[in-house]
Design a protein around this motif. Structure first.
Motif, short mmCIF file in Angstrom:
data_model
loop_
_atom_site.label_atom_id
_atom_site.label_comp_id
_atom_site.label_asym_id
_atom_site.label_seq_id
_atom_site.Cartn_x
_atom_site.Cartn_y
_atom_site.Cartn_z
N GLY A 1 0.74 -1.25 0.00
CA GLY A 1 0.00 0.00 0.00
C GLY A 1 0.77 1.30 0.00
N LEU A 2 2.10 1.24 -0.05
CA LEU A 2 2.86 2.48 -0.14
C LEU A 2 2.68 3.09 -1.53
N THR A 3 2.61 4.40 -1.58
CA THR A 3 2.52 5.09 -2.87
C THR A 3 3.92 5.44 -3.36
N ARG A 4 4.00 5.77 -4.63
CA ARG A 4 5.27 6.22 -5.22
C ARG A 4 5.80 7.44 -4.45
N THR A 5 4.92 8.36 -4.11
CA THR A 5 5.31 9.56 -3.38
C THR A 5 5.87 9.21 -2.01
N GLU A 6 5.21 8.30 -1.30
CA GLU A 6 5.69 7.91 0.03
C GLU A 6 7.05 7.23 -0.05
N ILE A 7 7.23 6.38 -1.04
CA ILE A 7 8.52 5.70 -1.20
C ILE A 7 9.61 6.73 -1.50
N ALA A 8 9.34 7.66 -2.41
CA ALA A 8 10.33 8.69 -2.74
C ALA A 8 10.66 9.54 -1.52
N GLU A 9 9.65 9.85 -0.72
CA GLU A 9 9.85 10.69 0.45
C GLU A 9 10.79 10.05 1.47
N VAL A 10 10.81 8.74 1.54
CA VAL A 10 11.75 8.06 2.44
C VAL A 10 13.17 8.53 2.16
N PHE A 11 13.54 8.57 0.89
CA PHE A 11 14.91 8.91 0.52
C PHE A 11 15.21 10.40 0.73
N VAL A 12 14.24 11.25 0.47
CA VAL A 12 14.40 12.68 0.73
C VAL A 12 14.59 12.90 2.23
N HIS A 13 13.77 12.22 3.02
CA HIS A 13 13.85 12.37 4.48
C HIS A 13 15.18 11.84 5.02
N LEU A 14 15.72 10.81 4.41
CA LEU A 14 16.96 10.22 4.90
C LEU A 14 18.20 11.07 4.64
N ALA A 15 18.18 11.91 3.62
CA ALA A 15 19.39 12.61 3.18
C ALA A 15 20.16 13.28 4.31
#
Length: 101
Positions: free
Chosen positions: A63-77
Protein backbone atom coordinates in the motif's frame (compact mmCIF):
# COMPACT_ATOMS: atom_id res chain seq x y z
CA UNK A 1 15.35 -16.62 -3.26
CA UNK A 2 15.50 -18.86 -0.20
CA UNK A 3 15.08 -21.99 -2.33
CA UNK A 4 18.04 -20.93 -4.49
CA UNK A 5 20.18 -20.64 -1.37
CA UNK A 6 18.92 -23.99 -0.07
CA UNK A 7 20.76 -25.78 -2.88
CA UNK A 8 24.07 -24.38 -1.72
CA UNK A 9 23.40 -23.97 2.00
CA UNK A 10 20.38 -25.93 3.26
CA UNK A 11 20.62 -24.22 6.67
CA UNK A 12 19.86 -20.87 5.01
CA UNK A 13 16.13 -21.63 5.16
CA UNK A 14 16.37 -21.71 8.95
CA UNK A 15 18.11 -18.33 9.00
CA UNK A 16 15.49 -16.69 6.78
CA UNK A 17 12.59 -18.26 8.70
CA UNK A 18 14.00 -17.60 12.16
CA UNK A 19 15.12 -14.05 11.55
CA UNK A 20 12.40 -12.76 9.28
CA UNK A 21 9.39 -15.03 9.67
CA UNK A 22 8.80 -14.18 13.30
CA UNK A 23 9.71 -10.55 12.82
CA UNK A 24 6.94 -9.96 10.30
CA UNK A 25 4.36 -11.68 12.51
CA UNK A 26 4.91 -9.44 15.52
CA UNK A 27 2.37 -6.89 16.66
CA UNK A 28 3.22 -3.22 16.81
CA UNK A 29 3.91 -2.30 13.19
CA UNK A 30 1.82 -2.89 10.10
CA UNK A 31 3.40 -4.52 7.08
CA UNK A 32 3.25 -1.11 5.41
CA UNK A 33 5.19 0.50 8.26
CA UNK A 34 7.70 -2.34 8.28
CA UNK A 35 8.45 -1.64 4.63
CA UNK A 36 9.14 2.02 5.39
CA UNK A 37 11.62 0.89 8.04
CA UNK A 38 13.17 -1.64 5.64
CA UNK A 39 13.63 0.99 2.93
CA UNK A 40 15.34 3.30 5.39
CA UNK A 41 17.57 0.63 6.90
CA UNK A 42 18.68 -0.85 3.59
CA UNK A 43 19.43 2.59 2.18
CA UNK A 44 21.45 3.49 5.27
CA UNK A 45 23.47 0.28 4.99
CA UNK A 46 24.13 0.84 1.30
CA UNK A 47 25.40 -1.65 -1.24
CA UNK A 48 22.30 -3.83 -1.06
CA UNK A 49 20.51 -2.82 -4.24
CA UNK A 50 18.88 -6.24 -4.90
CA UNK A 51 17.30 -6.23 -1.45
CA UNK A 52 16.24 -2.61 -1.79
CA UNK A 53 14.59 -3.37 -5.14
CA UNK A 54 12.63 -6.20 -3.55
CA UNK A 55 11.44 -4.04 -0.69
CA UNK A 56 10.35 -1.22 -3.01
CA UNK A 57 8.13 -3.75 -4.81
CA UNK A 58 6.88 -5.15 -1.52
CA UNK A 59 6.15 -1.60 -0.38
CA UNK A 60 3.89 -1.13 -3.38
CA UNK A 61 2.13 -4.42 -2.62
CA UNK A 62 1.40 -3.38 0.97
CA UNK A 63 0.00 0.00 0.00
CA UNK A 64 2.86 2.48 -0.14
CA UNK A 65 2.52 5.09 -2.87
CA UNK A 66 5.27 6.22 -5.22
CA UNK A 67 5.31 9.56 -3.38
CA UNK A 68 5.69 7.91 0.03
CA UNK A 69 8.52 5.70 -1.20
CA UNK A 70 10.33 8.69 -2.74
CA UNK A 71 9.85 10.69 0.45
CA UNK A 72 11.75 8.06 2.44
CA UNK A 73 14.91 8.91 0.52
CA UNK A 74 14.40 12.68 0.73
CA UNK A 75 13.85 12.37 4.48
CA UNK A 76 16.96 10.22 4.90
CA UNK A 77 19.39 12.61 3.18
CA UNK A 78 20.34 14.71 6.23
CA UNK A 79 20.61 11.62 8.43
CA UNK A 80 22.60 9.19 6.27
CA UNK A 81 24.12 11.55 3.72
CA UNK A 82 23.06 12.73 0.32
CA UNK A 83 25.08 10.15 -1.67
CA UNK A 84 23.43 7.17 0.04
CA UNK A 85 19.98 8.75 -0.11
CA UNK A 86 20.37 9.49 -3.83
CA UNK A 87 21.66 5.97 -4.46
CA UNK A 88 18.54 4.58 -2.79
CA UNK A 89 16.32 6.94 -4.74
CA UNK A 90 18.01 5.85 -7.98
CA UNK A 91 17.20 2.20 -7.24
CA UNK A 92 13.64 3.01 -6.19
CA UNK A 93 13.03 5.16 -9.28
CA UNK A 94 14.16 2.37 -11.58
CA UNK A 95 11.87 -0.09 -9.81
CA UNK A 96 8.92 2.29 -9.77
CA UNK A 97 9.35 3.19 -13.44
CA UNK A 98 9.43 -0.51 -14.29
CA UNK A 99 6.38 -1.24 -12.10
CA UNK A 100 4.32 1.32 -14.01
CA UNK A 101 4.82 -0.45 -17.34
Amino acid sequence: MASRFNQTAPQSNWVVTALFGGTYQRDGLSLRDRQLVNLAALTAVGGVDPQLRGHVLTGLRVGLTRTEIAEVFVHLAPYIGVPKALAGLRVATAVLDGAER
